[in-house]
Design a protein around this motif. Structure first.
Motif, mmCIF file in Angstrom:
data_model
loop_
_atom_site.group_PDB
_atom_site.id
_atom_site.type_symbol
_atom_site.label_atom_id
_atom_site.label_comp_id
_atom_site.label_asym_id
_atom_site.label_seq_id
_atom_site.Cartn_x
_atom_site.Cartn_y
_atom_site.Cartn_z
ATOM 1 N N SER A 125 0.844 -1.189 0.000
ATOM 2 C CA SER A 125 0.000 0.000 0.000
ATOM 3 C C SER A 125 0.879 1.238 0.000
ATOM 4 N N GLY A 126 0.317 2.300 -0.562
ATOM 5 C CA GLY A 126 1.073 3.549 -0.644
ATOM 6 C C GLY A 126 0.508 4.436 -1.726
ATOM 7 N N VAL A 127 1.335 5.352 -2.224
ATOM 8 C CA VAL A 127 0.858 6.284 -3.242
ATOM 9 C C VAL A 127 1.421 5.881 -4.603
ATOM 10 N N ARG A 128 0.654 6.223 -5.625
ATOM 11 C CA ARG A 128 1.138 5.937 -6.973
ATOM 12 C C ARG A 128 2.339 6.823 -7.278
ATOM 13 N N LEU A 129 3.394 6.185 -7.796
ATOM 14 C CA LEU A 129 4.557 6.970 -8.218
ATOM 15 C C LEU A 129 4.120 7.978 -9.288
ATOM 16 N N ALA A 130 3.155 7.595 -10.126
ATOM 17 C CA ALA A 130 2.655 8.492 -11.174
ATOM 18 C C ALA A 130 2.078 9.772 -10.578
ATOM 19 N N ASP A 131 1.399 9.653 -9.430
ATOM 20 C CA ASP A 131 0.811 10.842 -8.798
ATOM 21 C C ASP A 131 1.906 11.796 -8.325
ATOM 22 N N VAL A 132 2.957 11.235 -7.748
ATOM 23 C CA VAL A 132 4.061 12.080 -7.264
ATOM 24 C C VAL A 132 4.772 12.729 -8.457
ATOM 25 N N LEU A 133 4.983 11.951 -9.509
ATOM 26 C CA LEU A 133 5.668 12.518 -10.679
ATOM 27 C C LEU A 133 4.797 13.548 -11.372
ATOM 28 N N SER A 134 3.487 13.391 -11.307
ATOM 29 C CA SER A 134 2.654 14.404 -11.951
ATOM 30 C C SER A 134 2.614 15.683 -11.123
ATOM 31 N N LEU A 135 2.732 15.567 -9.796
ATOM 32 C CA LEU A 135 2.870 16.767 -8.963
ATOM 33 C C LEU A 135 4.143 17.528 -9.323
ATOM 34 N N ALA A 136 5.201 16.766 -9.593
ATOM 35 C CA ALA A 136 6.493 17.381 -9.911
ATOM 36 C C ALA A 136 6.508 17.909 -11.350
ATOM 37 N N GLY A 137 5.727 17.292 -12.219
ATOM 38 C CA GLY A 137 5.673 17.735 -13.610
ATOM 39 C C GLY A 137 6.908 17.346 -14.403
ATOM 40 N N ILE A 138 6.850 16.168 -15.024
ATOM 41 C CA ILE A 138 8.009 15.682 -15.779
ATOM 42 C C ILE A 138 8.164 16.489 -17.063
ATOM 43 N N SER A 139 9.360 16.951 -17.321
ATOM 44 C CA SER A 139 9.658 17.648 -18.576
ATOM 45 C C SER A 139 9.566 16.657 -19.729
ATOM 46 N N SER A 140 9.265 17.169 -20.919
ATOM 47 C CA SER A 140 9.174 16.269 -22.073
ATOM 48 C C SER A 140 10.537 15.651 -22.393
ATOM 49 N N LEU A 141 11.596 16.212 -21.832
ATOM 50 C CA LEU A 141 12.940 15.648 -22.051
ATOM 51 C C LEU A 141 13.223 14.461 -21.131
ATOM 52 N N GLY A 142 12.379 14.278 -20.126
ATOM 53 C CA GLY A 142 12.631 13.219 -19.142
ATOM 54 C C GLY A 142 12.258 11.859 -19.682
ATOM 55 N N GLY A 143 13.211 10.953 -19.748
ATOM 56 C CA GLY A 143 12.943 9.627 -20.270
ATOM 57 C C GLY A 143 13.168 8.532 -19.249
ATOM 58 N N TYR A 144 13.871 8.864 -18.182
ATOM 59 C CA TYR A 144 14.263 7.844 -17.201
ATOM 60 C C TYR A 144 14.202 8.421 -15.800
ATOM 61 N N LEU A 145 14.195 7.516 -14.842
ATOM 62 C CA LEU A 145 14.167 7.918 -13.452
ATOM 63 C C LEU A 145 15.370 7.281 -12.761
ATOM 64 N N ALA A 146 16.160 8.080 -12.064
ATOM 65 C CA ALA A 146 17.278 7.557 -11.269
ATOM 66 C C ALA A 146 16.818 7.521 -9.815
ATOM 67 N N ILE A 147 17.010 6.384 -9.163
ATOM 68 C CA ILE A 147 16.458 6.163 -7.827
ATOM 69 C C ILE A 147 17.590 5.916 -6.831
ATOM 70 N N ASP A 148 17.718 6.820 -5.869
ATOM 71 C CA ASP A 148 18.742 6.686 -4.829
ATOM 72 C C ASP A 148 18.117 6.140 -3.552
ATOM 73 N N SER A 149 18.873 5.323 -2.856
ATOM 74 C CA SER A 149 18.416 4.781 -1.575
ATOM 75 C C SER A 149 19.410 5.120 -0.475
ATOM 76 N N ALA A 150 18.907 5.080 0.756
ATOM 77 C CA ALA A 150 19.730 5.465 1.901
ATOM 78 C C ALA A 150 20.896 4.509 2.144
#
Ligand SMILES: Nc1nc2c(c(=O)[nH]1)N[C@H]1C(S)=C(S)[C@@H](COP(=O)(O)O)O[C@H]1N2
Ligand SMILES: [Mo]
Length: 229
Positions: A125-150
């Motif tokens: 359970s949690g939030v859709r990653l799509a919802d968070v990315l739409s809040l941030a507004g992906i630029s049309s140049l964005g093709g990938y997501l880099a994910i950092d962990s602690a």
């Protein structure tokens, strides 16, 4: 489904991971090999993927999910935790757990598949990653997501997988708050990627234009980049 042909894998000695134990589809291979920017046709194919059928709640097997942590278990203070979302976005975000809790919550029961040869049905359970990315507004140049962990774990994803309706930033597991060993406070969960793409203890999501030489903790050791299910 055909078994991916593993070529030129350079996995470091001592790893117990079994290579190629998962059947992967031809699309993943095509995408993995696509030149950048992503060919529009492939992108469209990916985005047209239908939601994956879910399991019933009573099919969850909590004992089947083995903990796989390669760099130890980081303990993040839930009150000070922030998820940074930046890179090619119109509105960089710095989200607290309260911010995430205020977004629409979703849950689903899916199969988690580890390349080492085990699988487990898990309720996330949690939030859709799509919802968070739409809040941030992906630029049309964005093709990938880099994910950092602690724990310094790292991965990169195609944006289409990030936007899939069953891709979650999970804060709960099997009806309870996400345990620390499983990635609390926030981890990725999706039915369309192998376990090693599902980063635990996520601290930063950076939208990037193209894949760089550094593609991920396991990806850089020769594991398939797309790792689709
Ligand atoms: N940050 C981080 N994420 C990670 C890992 C890790 O070691 N560190 N292991 C990966 C692997 S190989 C798998 S199978 C799953 C395991 O998730 P679990 O420990 O909750 O079962 O987490 C993935 N995400
Ligand atoms: Mo894994």
């Amino acid at each position: 489904m055909k078994r991916r042909q593993w070529l030129g894998l350079g996995v470091s000695g001592g790893s117990s991971l079994l290579l190629g134990s998962c059947a992967l589809n031809g699309l993943s291979e095509a995408v993995g090999n696509a030149t950048q920017p992503l060919n529009e046709r492939i992108e469209a194919l990916m985005q047209s993927r239908n939601p994956v059928p879910e399991f019933r709640r009573d099919q969850v097997d909590p004992d089947a999910l083995l903990v796989n942590s390669f760099n130890g278990v980081p303990r993040l203070d839930p009150l000070r935790y922030r998820l940074r979302v930046d890179g090619l976005v119109s509105q960089p975000l710095n989200l607290s757990l309260a911010d995430l809790a205020a977004l629409p919550q979703h849950d689903f029961v899916i199969r988690h598949v580890c390349v080492e040869g085990w699988a487990a049905i898990v309720a996330w359970s949690g939030v859709r990653l799509a919802d968070v990315l739409s809040l941030a507004g992906i630029s049309s140049l964005g093709g990938y997501l880099a994910i950092d962990s602690a724990d310094q774990y790292f991965s990169t994803w195609d944006i289409a997988t990030a936007l899939h309706p069953q891709t979650l930033l999970a804060t709960g597991m099997n009806g309870a708050p996400l345990p620390v060993v499983n990635g609390a406070p926030v981890r990725l969960a999706t039915p369309i990627k192998l376990g090693y793409k599902l980063s635990k203890w996520v601290t930063r999501l950076e939208v990037i234009a193209s894949l760089e030489p550094r593609r991920g903790t396991w990806e850089d050791k020769g594991y398939e980049w797309f790792a689709g299910l």
